[in-house]
Motif scaffolding. Structure first.
Motif, PDB file in Angstrom:
ATOM      1  N   PRO A 163       0.810  -1.227   0.000  1.00 28.37           N
ATOM      2  CA  PRO A 163       0.000   0.000   0.000  1.00 28.37           C
ATOM      3  C   PRO A 163       0.836   1.266   0.000  1.00 28.37           C
ATOM      4  CG  PRO A 163      -0.853  -1.586   1.595  1.00 28.37           C
ATOM      5  CD  PRO A 163       0.471  -2.109   1.127  1.00 28.37           C
ATOM      6  N   GLU A 164       2.058   1.194   0.523  1.00 33.65           N
ATOM      7  CA  GLU A 164       2.922   2.378   0.570  1.00 33.65           C
ATOM      8  C   GLU A 164       3.626   2.634  -0.758  1.00 33.65           C
ATOM      9  OE1 GLU A 164       3.047  -0.063   2.881  1.00 33.65           O
ATOM     10  OE2 GLU A 164       1.897   1.011   4.419  1.00 33.65           O
ATOM     11  N   LEU A 165       3.788   1.608  -1.599  1.00 32.02           N
ATOM     12  CA  LEU A 165       4.584   1.740  -2.820  1.00 32.02           C
ATOM     13  C   LEU A 165       3.772   1.694  -4.103  1.00 32.02           C
ATOM     14  CD1 LEU A 165       7.657  -0.552  -1.944  1.00 32.02           C
ATOM     15  CD2 LEU A 165       7.544   1.939  -1.848  1.00 32.02           C
ATOM     16  N   ALA A 166       2.580   1.118  -4.067  1.00 32.82           N
ATOM     17  CA  ALA A 166       1.829   0.854  -5.296  1.00 32.82           C
ATOM     18  C   ALA A 166       1.579   2.127  -6.101  1.00 32.82           C
ATOM     19  CB  ALA A 166       0.509   0.158  -4.961  1.00 32.82           C
ATOM     20  N   LEU A 167       1.081   3.173  -5.448  1.00 37.73           N
ATOM     21  CA  LEU A 167       0.751   4.401  -6.172  1.00 37.73           C
ATOM     22  C   LEU A 167       1.998   5.046  -6.768  1.00 37.73           C
ATOM     23  CD1 LEU A 167      -1.566   6.314  -6.938  1.00 37.73           C
ATOM     24  CD2 LEU A 167      -1.068   7.610  -4.865  1.00 37.73           C
ATOM     25  N   ILE A 244      -4.380  -1.441 -15.482  1.00 39.82           N
ATOM     26  CA  ILE A 244      -3.551  -2.545 -15.954  1.00 39.82           C
ATOM     27  C   ILE A 244      -2.651  -3.098 -14.861  1.00 39.82           C
ATOM     28  CG2 ILE A 244      -1.684  -3.155 -17.565  1.00 39.82           C
ATOM     29  CD1 ILE A 244      -2.890  -1.027 -19.453  1.00 39.82           C
ATOM     30  N   MET A 245      -2.121  -2.220 -14.007  1.00 42.77           N
ATOM     31  CA  MET A 245      -1.063  -2.631 -13.096  1.00 42.77           C
ATOM     32  C   MET A 245      -1.549  -3.019 -11.707  1.00 42.77           C
ATOM     33  SD  MET A 245       1.765   0.227 -14.205  1.00 42.77           S
ATOM     34  CE  MET A 245       3.036  -0.459 -13.159  1.00 42.77           C
ATOM     35  N   THR A 246      -2.545  -2.330 -11.167  1.00 37.18           N
ATOM     36  CA  THR A 246      -2.908  -2.576  -9.766  1.00 37.18           C
ATOM     37  C   THR A 246      -4.391  -2.813  -9.528  1.00 37.18           C
ATOM     38  OG1 THR A 246      -3.218  -0.225  -9.271  1.00 37.18           O
ATOM     39  CG2 THR A 246      -0.988  -1.109  -9.018  1.00 37.18           C
ATOM     40  N   GLN A 247      -5.248  -2.454 -10.502  1.00 37.72           N
ATOM     41  CA  GLN A 247      -6.698  -2.547 -10.308  1.00 37.72           C
ATOM     42  C   GLN A 247      -7.150  -1.742  -9.077  1.00 37.72           C
ATOM     43  OE1 GLN A 247      -9.044  -4.673 -12.299  1.00 37.72           O
ATOM     44  NE2 GLN A 247      -7.344  -4.345 -13.680  1.00 37.72           N
ATOM     45  N   GLY A 248      -6.408  -0.689  -8.761  1.00 42.84           N
ATOM     46  CA  GLY A 248      -6.764   0.166  -7.638  1.00 42.84           C
ATOM     47  C   GLY A 248      -6.267  -0.300  -6.286  1.00 42.84           C
ATOM     48  N   GLY A 249      -5.676  -1.461  -6.220  1.00 42.98           N
ATOM     49  CA  GLY A 249      -5.214  -2.005  -4.941  1.00 42.98           C
ATOM     50  C   GLY A 249      -3.756  -1.705  -4.684  1.00 42.98           C
ATOM     51  N   PRO A 250      -3.247  -2.241  -3.592  1.00 44.25           N
ATOM     52  CA  PRO A 250      -3.963  -2.978  -2.543  1.00 44.25           C
ATOM     53  C   PRO A 250      -4.673  -2.035  -1.562  1.00 44.25           C
ATOM     54  CG  PRO A 250      -1.623  -2.904  -2.041  1.00 44.25           C
ATOM     55  CD  PRO A 250      -1.796  -2.229  -3.374  1.00 44.25           C
ATOM     56  N   ARG A 251      -5.846  -2.445  -1.118  1.00 45.87           N
ATOM     57  CA  ARG A 251      -6.668  -1.701  -0.166  1.00 45.87           C
ATOM     58  C   ARG A 251      -6.906  -0.261  -0.630  1.00 45.87           C
ATOM     59  NH1 ARG A 251      -3.160  -4.145   3.643  1.00 45.87           N
ATOM     60  NH2 ARG A 251      -2.328  -2.126   4.280  1.00 45.87           N
ATOM     61  N   ASN A 252      -7.213  -0.118  -1.921  1.00 42.77           N
ATOM     62  CA  ASN A 252      -7.556   1.185  -2.520  1.00 42.77           C
ATOM     63  C   ASN A 252      -6.406   2.182  -2.483  1.00 42.77           C
ATOM     64  OD1 ASN A 252     -10.265   0.298  -2.893  1.00 42.77           O
ATOM     65  ND2 ASN A 252     -10.730   0.860  -0.782  1.00 42.77           N
ATOM     66  N   SER A 253      -5.195   1.717  -2.230  1.00 41.00           N
ATOM     67  CA  SER A 253      -4.064   2.643  -2.080  1.00 41.00           C
ATOM     68  C   SER A 253      -3.648   3.297  -3.389  1.00 41.00           C
ATOM     69  CB  SER A 253      -2.867   1.912  -1.471  1.00 41.00           C
ATOM     70  OG  SER A 253      -2.443   0.856  -2.314  1.00 41.00           O
ATOM     71  N   SER A 254      -3.986   2.683  -4.525  1.00 38.93           N
ATOM     72  CA  SER A 254      -3.621   3.269  -5.819  1.00 38.93           C
ATOM     73  C   SER A 254      -4.848   3.630  -6.648  1.00 38.93           C
ATOM     74  CB  SER A 254      -2.738   2.295  -6.619  1.00 38.93           C
ATOM     75  OG  SER A 254      -3.450   1.097  -6.909  1.00 38.93           O
ATOM     76  N   LYS A 255      -5.998   3.667  -6.018  1.00 37.49           N
ATOM     77  CA  LYS A 255      -7.243   3.953  -6.734  1.00 37.49           C
ATOM     78  C   LYS A 255      -7.407   5.466  -6.893  1.00 37.49           C
ATOM     79  CE  LYS A 255     -10.625   1.246  -5.898  1.00 37.49           C
ATOM     80  NZ  LYS A 255     -11.734   0.542  -5.216  1.00 37.49           N
ATOM     81  N   THR A 256      -7.627   5.907  -8.122  1.00 38.68           N
ATOM     82  CA  THR A 256      -7.831   7.323  -8.415  1.00 38.68           C
ATOM     83  C   THR A 256      -9.321   7.586  -8.659  1.00 38.68           C
ATOM     84  OG1 THR A 256      -7.440   6.951 -10.776  1.00 38.68           O
ATOM     85  CG2 THR A 256      -5.537   7.543  -9.416  1.00 38.68           C
ATOM     86  N   ILE A 257      -9.670   8.863  -8.823  1.00 36.31           N
ATOM     87  CA  ILE A 257     -11.076   9.217  -9.019  1.00 36.31           C
ATOM     88  C   ILE A 257     -11.634   8.570 -10.284  1.00 36.31           C
ATOM     89  CG2 ILE A 257     -12.614  11.125  -9.609  1.00 36.31           C
ATOM     90  CD1 ILE A 257     -11.241  12.866  -7.670  1.00 36.31           C
ATOM     91  N   VAL A 258     -10.864   8.608 -11.370  1.00 34.61           N
ATOM     92  CA  VAL A 258     -11.360   8.048 -12.627  1.00 34.61           C
ATOM     93  C   VAL A 258     -11.574   6.543 -12.496  1.00 34.61           C
ATOM     94  CG1 VAL A 258     -10.857   7.710 -15.078  1.00 34.61           C
ATOM     95  CG2 VAL A 258     -10.274   9.869 -13.973  1.00 34.61           C
ATOM     96  N   TYR A 259     -10.649   5.858 -11.818  1.00 34.28           N
ATOM     97  CA  TYR A 259     -10.827   4.418 -11.646  1.00 34.28           C
ATOM     98  C   TYR A 259     -12.024   4.130 -10.750  1.00 34.28           C
ATOM     99  CZ  TYR A 259      -9.829  -0.496 -11.058  1.00 34.28           C
ATOM    100  OH  TYR A 259      -9.933  -1.868 -11.070  1.00 34.28           O
TER     101      TYR A 259
END
Length: 303
Positions: A163-167, A244-259
């Protein structure tokens, strides 16, 4: 004579001819952009989804009130703003340095220009898959780190699963894709600067890096502003890399508004709520777009 002058003044100059040429494009835009945008605006105030055969139900501001209390929405908004804060400064500064480098007349500069611009023409889908392989536990990046002794054998950095690195890992792909594009914008600006200015600066003792600080940066200010606005809008709308890379995970840590909008609209079929998310996104991009129209005016004033 006075009568002729008045007739010329009062004679209408309006012509329908330009609008006949514009009509096909305006018609297509109306069907594919303007009308869907108006529908989305209306649906943002309705409950519509699940069973799309049912007519939308007017709920007023209920969707916006739900947004206000939706923790995932606020998390995606923070992720998007963090994306802006991290990606935009790099895409404003780094391409300028690369453009200054490749603007030189040293041998092989054309090859370097091509090499830096190549990521721009690569499909984001292909780039996302390739970087996902690079980020894998047994991928090239972790293997290099293991070879250098920075990571223990048999282990690796969880680039996309932490969660700290995905975004930040996704940000790296956006930066890699954008460097060459913004470099070309800066390169066009650099080639419009007269070499005589640098020669005069050298006589005054301004040489090396100092000449770029004294001459290049001030003259490139309109281009810096332009790149800042364009990259901000692009970073706000980032979707493909995340999908493509994370599907917004893990635990929504890389989820953006558009996604999150895509997820609500097409995965959970909460179309009305997704449209309300799109309304917030529209307001953010609208503000950035206003800046986009202000920048050319500043360019003309500076000229």
């Amino acid at each position: 004579m006075l009568k002729n002058s008045l007739s010329q003044i009062l004679k209408p100059n309006f012509s329908f001819t330009p609008y006949f040429f514009l009509f096909p494009a305006l018609f297509i835009l109306g069907l594919t952009v303007f009308w869907p945008a108006l529908q989305a605006f209306y649906l943002s105030f309705t409950r519509y989804g699940y069973d799309i055969t049912q007519a939308p139900t007017w709920v007023g501001l209920a969707n916006l009130q739900r947004l206000w209390t939706d923790p995932i929405f606020w998390q995606t908004l923070r992720n998007t703003l963090l994306y802006l804060a991290c990606v935009v400064p790099i895409l404003v500064i780094a391409p300028l340095g690369i453009a200054i480098l490749v603007n030189g007349k040293l041998p092989g500069m054309n090859w370097f220009r091509t090499a830096y611009y190549t990521p721009v023409v690569i499909s984001i889908v292909v780039a996302g898959i390739a970087w996902k392989w690079l980020y894998a536990d047994n991928g090239l990046l972790n293997q290099i780190l293991q070879t250098l002794g920075l990571v223990q054998r048999g282990s690796g950095i969880p680039w996309l699963t932490s969660p700290e690195l995905a975004l930040f890992s996704v940000m790296a792909v956006t930066i890699w894709k954008g460097l060459g594009y913004y470099m070309m914008i800066y390169l066009a600006g650099l080639q419009s600067i007269s070499p005589e200015l640098y020669e005069a600066a050298a006589l005054d003792g301004s040489d090396g890096v100092k000449k770029h600080w004294d001459i290049t940066v001030p003259l490139m200010t309109p281009y810096l502003l332009l790149v800042a606005v364009i990259s901000s809008i692009s970073a706000t709308k980032v979707f493909e890399e995340v999908f493509i890379m994370t599907q917004g995970g893990p635990r929504n840590s890389s989820k953006t508004i558009v996604y999150y909008l895509y997820e609500k609209a097409f995965a959970e079929l909460e179309i009305g709520y997704a449209c309300s998310i799109g309304l917030v996104l529209f307001l953010i991009i609208f503000i950035l777009s206003i800046l986009r129209f202000i920048v050319p005016n500043q360019n003309r004033n500076l000229d």
